[in-house]
Every structure is written in structure tokens, then in C-alpha cells.
Design a protein around this motif. Structure first.
Motif, PDB file in Angstrom:
ATOM      1  N   LYS A   5       0.831  -1.209   0.000  1.00 53.26           N
ATOM      2  CA  LYS A   5       0.000   0.000   0.000  1.00 53.26           C
ATOM      3  C   LYS A   5       0.868   1.263   0.000  1.00 53.26           C
ATOM      4  N   THR A   6       2.083   1.156   0.529  1.00 52.18           N
ATOM      5  CA  THR A   6       2.966   2.328   0.558  1.00 52.18           C
ATOM      6  C   THR A   6       4.386   1.909   0.200  1.00 52.18           C
ATOM      7  N   GLN A  67      -1.195   7.283  -5.855  1.00 51.76           N
ATOM      8  CA  GLN A  67      -2.258   6.787  -4.984  1.00 51.76           C
ATOM      9  C   GLN A  67      -1.760   6.682  -3.536  1.00 51.76           C
ATOM     10  N   ASP A  68      -0.489   6.323  -3.387  1.00 50.80           N
ATOM     11  CA  ASP A  68       0.125   6.275  -2.048  1.00 50.80           C
ATOM     12  C   ASP A  68       0.006   7.648  -1.396  1.00 50.80           C
ATOM     13  N   ARG A  69       0.303   8.680  -2.161  1.00 50.80           N
ATOM     14  CA  ARG A  69       0.218  10.057  -1.630  1.00 50.80           C
ATOM     15  C   ARG A  69      -1.216  10.391  -1.230  1.00 50.80           C
ATOM     16  N   VAL A  70      -2.162  10.016  -2.088  1.00 51.94           N
ATOM     17  CA  VAL A  70      -3.571  10.341  -1.811  1.00 51.94           C
ATOM     18  C   VAL A  70      -4.009   9.666  -0.506  1.00 51.94           C
ATOM     19  N   ASN A  71      -3.621   8.393  -0.326  1.00 52.43           N
ATOM     20  CA  ASN A  71      -4.002   7.672   0.896  1.00 52.43           C
ATOM     21  C   ASN A  71      -3.380   8.323   2.131  1.00 52.43           C
ATOM     22  N   GLN A  72      -2.109   8.673   2.019  1.00 56.66           N
ATOM     23  CA  GLN A  72      -1.444   9.302   3.168  1.00 56.66           C
ATOM     24  C   GLN A  72      -2.080  10.647   3.483  1.00 56.66           C
ATOM     25  N   ALA A  74      -5.201  11.524   3.061  1.00 54.14           N
ATOM     26  CA  ALA A  74      -6.484  11.332   3.767  1.00 54.14           C
ATOM     27  C   ALA A  74      -6.236  11.072   5.257  1.00 54.14           C
ATOM     28  N   GLU A  75      -5.196  10.285   5.556  1.00 48.88           N
ATOM     29  CA  GLU A  75      -4.882  10.005   6.968  1.00 48.88           C
ATOM     30  C   GLU A  75      -4.443  11.273   7.698  1.00 48.88           C
ATOM     31  N   PRO A 126      -1.261  16.398  -3.977  1.00 50.83           N
ATOM     32  CA  PRO A 126      -0.969  15.640  -2.751  1.00 50.83           C
ATOM     33  C   PRO A 126       0.507  15.656  -2.391  1.00 50.83           C
TER      34      PRO A 126
END
Ligand code: SF4
Length: 270
Positions: A5-6, A67-72, A74-75, A126
Motif C-alpha cells: 500500500k505504501t 495513490q500512495d500520496r492520496v491515501n497518506q 487522507a490520513e 498531494p
């Protein structure tokens, strides 16, 4: 089969010896290649087979890292909703107007509300917004000391500097090589401050992407058969105020902004 995921998930599985048996110069560069789908974990001979067998090849798409950046992001955004903006503004060199925190990002206003909503004068991807949130959450408020160092000399820079060179310094050099107005535009648009006498560079400019994390850009023009060169330097205190991954992300995000700026103004990025 599992998928990463990262990028850091990949990096944690490596032995960090930078032995280069995988064909990459460092474990971090290899981790980025695995994460973006260019390589498979089994290409590192130091990773036991039973571990690499657990992971499927990542889909070969550029969007994996994005996508890794987008997920981070959001957190981080969820955590920002719980911070005391007034206290944070004092600590990080920003302003609190009673409702929102106002941050100066290279001469542009970035406003952050307690709901986590962000209003900016610039388009923040992001790559840049993540470091801004990270700065809000983790900046210790250490004053800038005035000693410039390359990324590899920051306390955690050893594992990141080659990847940083590939995704930030080299592409930024290409922009500077092909877009002759780059530095003039950085002064005009992003409040860059020209400085002199740094490493005999032809151009030296300080940017403030975050108040306590200035970046010095030094550019050497091509000269008598020597290629041009470009290096970024950070204040020796930088990692007190922004984690190394966020510093890497910030440098990469700024480079992408410069690439877009050059393309908008007719530059050709090789
Ligand atoms: S990823 Fe593996 S092979 Fe590559 S440099 Fe690191 S330890 Fe060596």
C-alpha cells in the motif's frame, strides 16, 4: 497475494545494506521501483523467498505512487481536524485569524480550517499538501540556523538522497536547462530570494515552501564541456520541522510545479 500500500512497506522488508545486487543504487530506489511496478521484490537476493512469494507484482502503473500520496493525505487530513490551530500557528510560523490557520507557502496563502478544509492561492497536489499537513502535525518549531546541507547530510537523508536525486534534482535541472526564465519566474511568482556566494553556483535562490523549511536551489550553467548541474540544500534543522519522507515529497511536488510552469510558458522538458 498481498500488495504493497505504501513505498515504506516495501522498504521495511529490505535489509538496507545498499549492496546494489538488484541493479539499483540503494534499497530506497529499489523499493520505489517495486512500488511502481517496475521490479518485483524477488529481484532483491536478500529478501527470503517465502517473503517475496507472499507479494504479487504491483500493477505497472505510474499512479501507484500517486495513490500512495492520496491515501497518506487522507490520513493526515483526519489528524489535522483534531489540532489546536491557534497553538499550532505560533509553533510553526503561521498566523491564526480566530477561525483558520494561514500559512505562507512560497509567497502564496494557504488557509486551513478546523474542519481540515484547505483554501489555497495555488494548486496544491498531494505531493505538496501532504508535507503541509505533516508540517502542521509534527513541526517542532526549531528556528532556521542558517547552515545549508545537502539531503544526504540530514540525519535520515542517507536512504533517500539517490531517490531524491532522480525524482527531484535531475528533473529540476532539466527544467532549468530548457526554460531560461525559470529562476526569474521563481522570484516573480514564488517569492524566491536570490542569494550570492553559494558553492560558486551561477544562480542561487532561496524558496520558503514552509516557513521553517527553506530550500536553497543552486544551479551551475554548462561550461567548457562540463554539463550543467543543480543541487538542493536544506537548513541543517530541517528534519526537526518536517520528516524526511515529507521533505522528499515536498521537493518532488515543487519540481512538478516547476515542470508545469515551464510547459505553460512554452518550455520543452526533455
Ligand atoms: S534492495 Fe536488496 S539487492 Fe538492492 S541494494 Fe538493497 S539489499 Fe541490495
Amino acid at each position: 497475494m498481498a500488495q504493497f500500500k505504501t513505498l515504506l512497506e516495501v522498504f521495511k522488508l529490505l535489509d538496507k545494506s545498499n549492496c546494489m545486487k538488484c541493479g539499483e543504487k540503494t534499497c530506497m530506489v529499489f523499493a520505489a521501483s517495486v512500488f511502481s511496478g517496475k521490479k518485483h521484490l524477488c529481484e532483491c537476493p536478500q529478501v527470503p523467498e517465502e517473503i517475496s512469494a507472499v507479494y504479487a507484482a504491483q500493477p505497472k502503473k505510474k499512479e501507484a505512487i500517486y495513490q500512495d500520496r492520496v491515501n497518506q493525505l487522507a490520513e493526515l487530513e483526519a489528524k489535522v481536524m483534531n489540532v489546536d490551530l491557534k497553538e499550532t500557528a505560533t509553533r510553526i510560523g503561521a498566523v491564526y485569524d480566530g477561525k483558520k490557520l494561514i500559512l505562507d507557502v512560497m509567497g502564496k496563502k494557504v488557509e486551513i480550517e478546523s474542519s481540515g478544509k484547505v483554501v489555497t492561492e495555488i494548486h496544491c497536489t498531494p505531493w505538496v499538501l501532504g508535507p503541509i499537513f505533516s508540517y502542521l502535525l509534527h513541526c517542532k518549531g526549531t528556528p532556521v540556523g542558517g547552515k545549508w546541507v545537502p539531503l544526504r547530510e540530514l540525519p535520515s537523508g542517507k536512504n533517500w538522497y539517490r531517490l531524491f536525486g532522480q525524482t527531484c534534482e535531475k528533473p529540476m535541472k532539466r527544467v532549468a536547462d530548457t526554460y531560461s526564465d525559470l529562476f526569474a519566474d521563481l522570484v516573480k511568482i514564488f517569492n524566491g530570494q536570490p542569494v550570492e556566494g553559494h558553492y560558486q553556483s551561477d544562480v542561487a535562490l532561496v524558496l520558503h515552501p514552509l516557513p521553517l523549511v527553506p530550500i536553497l536551489i543552486c544551479y551551475w550553467q554548462p561550461d567548457e564541456g562540463l554539463e550543467s548541474d543543480l543541487n538542493l540544500y536544506f537548513d541543517a534543522s530541517a528534519e526537526d520541522n518536517l520528516g524526511i519522507e515529507a521533505i522528499y515529497s515536498l521537493g518532488t511536488g515543487i519540481t512538478r510545479m516547476f515542470e508545469k510552469l515551464a510547459l505553460r510558458h512554452g518550455g520543452v522538458i526533455a
